[in-house]
Design an enzyme around this catalytic site. Structure first.
Site, PDB file in Angstrom:
ATOM      1  N   HIS A  66       0.731  -1.077   0.096  1.00  0.00           N
ATOM      2  CA  HIS A  66      -0.042  -0.104   0.133  1.00  0.00           C
ATOM      3  C   HIS A  66       0.825   1.394  -0.135  1.00  0.00           C
ATOM      4  O   HIS A  66       0.695   2.314  -0.601  1.00  0.00           O
ATOM      5  CB  HIS A  66      -0.672   0.093   1.306  1.00  0.00           C
ATOM      6  CG  HIS A  66      -1.788  -0.824   1.313  1.00  0.00           C
ATOM      7  ND1 HIS A  66      -1.950  -1.816   2.562  1.00  0.00           N
ATOM      8  CD2 HIS A  66      -2.807  -1.352   0.546  1.00  0.00           C
ATOM      9  CE1 HIS A  66      -2.917  -2.454   2.482  1.00  0.00           C
ATOM     10  NE2 HIS A  66      -3.490  -2.638   1.091  1.00  0.00           N
TER      11      HIS A  66
ATOM     12  N   LYS B  23     -15.197  -8.340   4.480  1.00  0.00           N
ATOM     13  CA  LYS B  23     -14.012  -8.625   5.375  1.00  0.00           C
ATOM     14  C   LYS B  23     -14.586  -8.064   6.558  1.00  0.00           C
ATOM     15  O   LYS B  23     -15.365  -7.151   6.960  1.00  0.00           O
ATOM     16  CB  LYS B  23     -12.877  -7.458   4.868  1.00  0.00           C
ATOM     17  CG  LYS B  23     -12.263  -8.012   3.667  1.00  0.00           C
ATOM     18  CD  LYS B  23     -11.343  -6.912   3.309  1.00  0.00           C
ATOM     19  CE  LYS B  23     -10.586  -7.376   1.724  1.00  0.00           C
ATOM     20  NZ  LYS B  23      -9.647  -6.500   1.369  1.00  0.00           N
TER      21      LYS B  23
ATOM     22  N   ARG C 110      -1.767  -6.208  -8.370  1.00  0.00           N
ATOM     23  CA  ARG C 110      -0.810  -6.993  -8.010  1.00  0.00           C
ATOM     24  C   ARG C 110      -0.649  -8.081  -9.078  1.00  0.00           C
ATOM     25  O   ARG C 110       0.610  -7.992  -9.627  1.00  0.00           O
ATOM     26  CB  ARG C 110      -0.742  -7.910  -6.560  1.00  0.00           C
ATOM     27  CG  ARG C 110      -0.735  -6.913  -5.588  1.00  0.00           C
ATOM     28  CD  ARG C 110      -1.258  -7.416  -4.199  1.00  0.00           C
ATOM     29  NE  ARG C 110      -2.740  -7.330  -4.313  1.00  0.00           N
ATOM     30  CZ  ARG C 110      -3.717  -7.338  -3.444  1.00  0.00           C
ATOM     31  NH1 ARG C 110      -3.028  -7.658  -1.959  1.00  0.00           N
ATOM     32  NH2 ARG C 110      -4.806  -7.274  -3.579  1.00  0.00           N
TER      33      ARG C 110
ATOM     34  N   SER D 192      -3.114  -7.658   3.085  1.00  0.00           N
ATOM     35  CA  SER D 192      -3.155  -7.829   4.362  1.00  0.00           C
ATOM     36  C   SER D 192      -3.686  -8.937   5.204  1.00  0.00           C
ATOM     37  O   SER D 192      -3.135  -9.285   6.310  1.00  0.00           O
ATOM     38  CB  SER D 192      -4.368  -6.407   4.758  1.00  0.00           C
ATOM     39  OG  SER D 192      -4.072  -5.254   4.307  1.00  0.00           O
TER      40      SER D 192
HETATM   41  P1  ADP Z   1      -5.850  -5.930   1.025  1.00  0.00           P
HETATM   42  O1  ADP Z   1      -6.585  -6.348   1.890  1.00  0.00           O
HETATM   43  O2  ADP Z   1      -5.780  -6.919  -0.330  1.00  0.00           O
HETATM   44  O3  ADP Z   1      -4.480  -5.604   1.212  1.00  0.00           O
HETATM   45  P2  ADP Z   1      -7.166  -3.215   0.630  1.00  0.00           P
HETATM   46  O4  ADP Z   1      -8.198  -3.087   0.197  1.00  0.00           O
HETATM   47  O5  ADP Z   1      -6.351  -3.062   1.791  1.00  0.00           O
HETATM   48  O6  ADP Z   1      -6.355  -4.858  -0.013  1.00  0.00           O
HETATM   49  O7  ADP Z   1      -6.193  -2.796  -0.538  1.00  0.00           O
HETATM   50  C1  ADP Z   1      -6.429  -1.340  -1.019  1.00  0.00           C
HETATM   51  C2  ADP Z   1      -5.765  -1.170  -2.293  1.00  0.00           C
HETATM   52  O8  ADP Z   1      -4.415  -1.491  -2.268  1.00  0.00           O
HETATM   53  C3  ADP Z   1      -6.351  -2.227  -3.404  1.00  0.00           C
HETATM   54  O9  ADP Z   1      -6.403  -1.519  -4.783  1.00  0.00           O
HETATM   55  C4  ADP Z   1      -5.285  -3.190  -3.699  1.00  0.00           C
HETATM   56  O10 ADP Z   1      -5.486  -3.971  -4.884  1.00  0.00           O
HETATM   57  C5  ADP Z   1      -4.201  -2.310  -3.253  1.00  0.00           C
HETATM   58  N1  ADP Z   1      -2.976  -3.304  -2.711  1.00  0.00           N
HETATM   59  C6  ADP Z   1      -3.148  -4.234  -1.895  1.00  0.00           C
HETATM   60  N2  ADP Z   1      -1.980  -4.852  -1.550  1.00  0.00           N
HETATM   61  C7  ADP Z   1      -1.018  -4.552  -2.633  1.00  0.00           C
HETATM   62  C8  ADP Z   1       0.297  -4.627  -2.794  1.00  0.00           C
HETATM   63  N3  ADP Z   1       0.803  -5.590  -2.255  1.00  0.00           N
HETATM   64  N4  ADP Z   1       0.871  -3.635  -3.925  1.00  0.00           N
HETATM   65  C9  ADP Z   1       0.157  -3.059  -4.520  1.00  0.00           C
HETATM   66  N5  ADP Z   1      -1.142  -2.467  -4.181  1.00  0.00           N
HETATM   67  C10 ADP Z   1      -1.664  -3.202  -3.114  1.00  0.00           C
END
Ligand code: ADP
Length: 160
Positions: A17, A41, A91, A129
């Site tokens: 993130h 979630k 990703r 996450s």
């Molecule tokens: P997650 O629970 O899968 O980490 P979130 O809802 O918190 O997802 O993610 C918010 C945004 O950040 C989404 O667009 C998700 O694709 C992106 N994201 C999550 N993990 C990564 C990563 N490792 N690299 C780049 N973007 C990410």
């Protein structure tokens, strides 16, 4: 003044993130991180805990701000703060179908706010996450995936 919204659950924020947020902060004048709920979630951290963790992780970047948006559509949040677009991380191919569907739905809700998909640096491609929480819960080392302020909160959450 070009503002962009970076929405997600961020439960908790990790280096994938952070990579996207930092890249966006170089391309846009303001990045508004928007913590939204995902019905599928069941979050470990409250909105307030997530806001303070993200603020701590990104406090060195002056054009990033953090907002809690629990019961409002992301496109409405984007419209109300005058954002020109929504940014999401991509990703791998398996993310594409979900992100594409969400981008199309948001486009239909508000065609003035396009979605931009951005890939993180290669070393963060496998991160999400849920994996971070799973490993931390079983006492595994997640220090390469999250900053110290998140690590400390994960440890105390699972201890309690
Ligand atoms: P997650 O629970 O899968 O980490 P979130 O809802 O918190 O997802 O993610 C918010 C945004 O950040 C989404 O667009 C998700 O694709 C992106 N994201 C999550 N993990 C990564 C990563 N490792 N690299 C780049 N973007 C990410």
């Amino acid at each position: 003044m070009k503002k962009i919204i970076y929405p997600g659950t961020f439960d908790p924020i990790h280096y994938g993130h952070i990579d996207i947020a930092k890249r966006a902060s170089k391309l846009f004048d303001e990045v508004h991180i928007c913590i939204s709920d995902n019905l599928e979630k069941n979050p470990l951290f409250t909105h307030d805990e997530r806001v303070s963790m993200i603020e701590e992780c990104l406090d060195d970047i002056s054009n990033i701000s953090v907002h809690s948006n629990p019961k409002n559509l992301v496109v409405n949040f984007a419209r109300d703060c005058g954002a020109v677009a929504i940014i999401r991380g991509l990703r791998h191919v398996s993310d594409f179908e979900f992100e594409f569907q969400m981008a199309m739905m948001n486009y239909h809700l508000n065609p003035n706010i396009p979605t931009i998909l951005m890939m993180p640096a290669e070393q963060y491609i496998h991160l999400n996450s849920s994996v971070v929480k799973e490993v931390a819960k079983l006492d595994g080392d997640v220090s390469t995936y999250v900053p110290d302020c998140v690590l400390d909160r994960l440890i105390s959450k699972y201890k309690s």
